[in-house]
Design an enzyme around this catalytic site. Structure first.
Site, PDB file in Angstrom:
ATOM      1  N   ASP A  98       0.833  -1.206   0.000  1.00  0.00           N
ATOM      2  CA  ASP A  98       0.000   0.000   0.000  1.00  0.00           C
ATOM      3  C   ASP A  98       0.868   1.257   0.000  1.00  0.00           C
ATOM      4  O   ASP A  98       2.034   1.219   0.390  1.00  0.00           O
ATOM      5  CB  ASP A  98      -0.905   0.023   1.246  1.00  0.00           C
ATOM      6  CG  ASP A  98      -1.907  -1.116   1.222  1.00  0.00           C
ATOM      7  OD1 ASP A  98      -2.242  -1.594   0.131  1.00  0.00           O
ATOM      8  OD2 ASP A  98      -2.343  -1.516   2.318  1.00  0.00           O
TER       9      ASP A  98
HETATM   10  N1  URA Z   1      -1.241  -6.075   3.656  1.00  0.00           N
HETATM   11  C1  URA Z   1      -1.746  -4.829   3.718  1.00  0.00           C
HETATM   12  O1  URA Z   1      -2.798  -4.599   4.295  1.00  0.00           O
HETATM   13  N2  URA Z   1      -1.069  -3.841   3.114  1.00  0.00           N
HETATM   14  C2  URA Z   1       0.094  -4.011   2.484  1.00  0.00           C
HETATM   15  O2  URA Z   1       0.664  -3.062   1.971  1.00  0.00           O
HETATM   16  C3  URA Z   1       0.619  -5.318   2.430  1.00  0.00           C
HETATM   17  C4  URA Z   1      -0.077  -6.335   3.026  1.00  0.00           C
END
Ligand code: URA
Length: 241
Positions: free
Chosen positions: A101
């Site tokens: 993310d």
């Molecule tokens: N899980 C998440 O919620 N976000 C990420 O960036 C990676 C794994």
């Protein structure tokens, strides 16, 4: 055997669409003969020329990046935000292996080798993803067990193979939890914690398979060694047996 336009695109000289235009325009020869038809298949024994110049295969490149927050995990962002690919100065058309993310930090691999990327992205017992999460509360044993037994996300059960409470801060009512998973579903870690009642304030990926952040500061990257690349290919052999 692969489609001619795909092979041209993979050589790095043109996008697939541009490669199709080059073929239609009569600029492409296969073994000395001009081809104007789309969709013919070629093998690596065929000699392909574009504008009378032989094409080469783009060299495979492999990187590990300590992704900083505030960078998008994609090759191009429609809102013109900085992408992980912008952080690595190369002409090769590399792309991220999986996704972190915008606000997640940590281990991210990038490559232009599709097979390598597939091995790491396909859920696989040998490919662990280890995350450190800061939660907006203090997790209890019972909630940890629930994550290990499996929680439902978008109609599928996902499990953490390990969950370890690393630090508790009673004053701020937060805690740090290390969680290990094998899949890579969208927002998986955040959704898993949400399913047991927590929001993730901070998330960092510490490890993917045997790759960790050793010696890499936020925003830093390095190329993988040939040994590391071979080790990833060896993961595939073990699991396909
Ligand atoms: N899980 C998440 O919620 N976000 C990420 O960036 C990676 C794994």
């Amino acid at each position: 055997m692969e489609r001619l336009q795909k092979v041209i695109a993979e050589s790095g000289i043109a996008s697939r669409r541009k490669a199709e235009q080059l073929i239609i325009a009569g600029k492409v020869k296969v073994n000395g003969t001009t081809v104007t038809e789309l969709g013919i298949k070629v093998s690596n024994k065929d000699r392909i020329e574009v504008n009378n110049k032989p094409i080469g295969k783009e060299q495979k490149e492999y990187y590990i990046l300590n992704k900083p927050r505030g960078v998008v995990t994609t090759t191009k962002d429609e809102h013109h935000r900085k992408t992980v690919v912008d952080l690595i100065p190369t002409k090769a058309r590399i792309y991220p292996v999986g996704r972190l993310d915008y606000d997640t930090t940590g281990v991210l691999l990038l490559t232009n080798d599709g097979e390598f990327a597939n091995i790491l992205m396909h859920p696989n017992d040998k490919v662990e993803k280890v995350y450190m999460a800061k939660l907006n509360g203090i997790i209890k044993g019972e909630q940890i067990n629930k994550l290990k037994e499996g929680v439902e996300l978008d109609g599928q059960i996902v499990k953490a193979s390990r969950v370890k409470l690393k630090k508790v801060n009673e004053k701020t009512n937060t805690c740090m939890v290390q969680i290990t998973i094998h899949e890579g579903k969208n927002h998986q870690v955040k959704k898993m914690f949400e399913s047991v009642g927590f929001l993730v304030d901070k998330l960092k990926r510490e490890k993917v398979a045997f790759f960790d952040l050793k010696d890499l500061q936020s925003g830093e990257f390095r190329q993988l060694t040939p040994k590391e690349v071979a080790k990833v290919y060896a993961l595939e052999q073990k699991t396909s047996k």
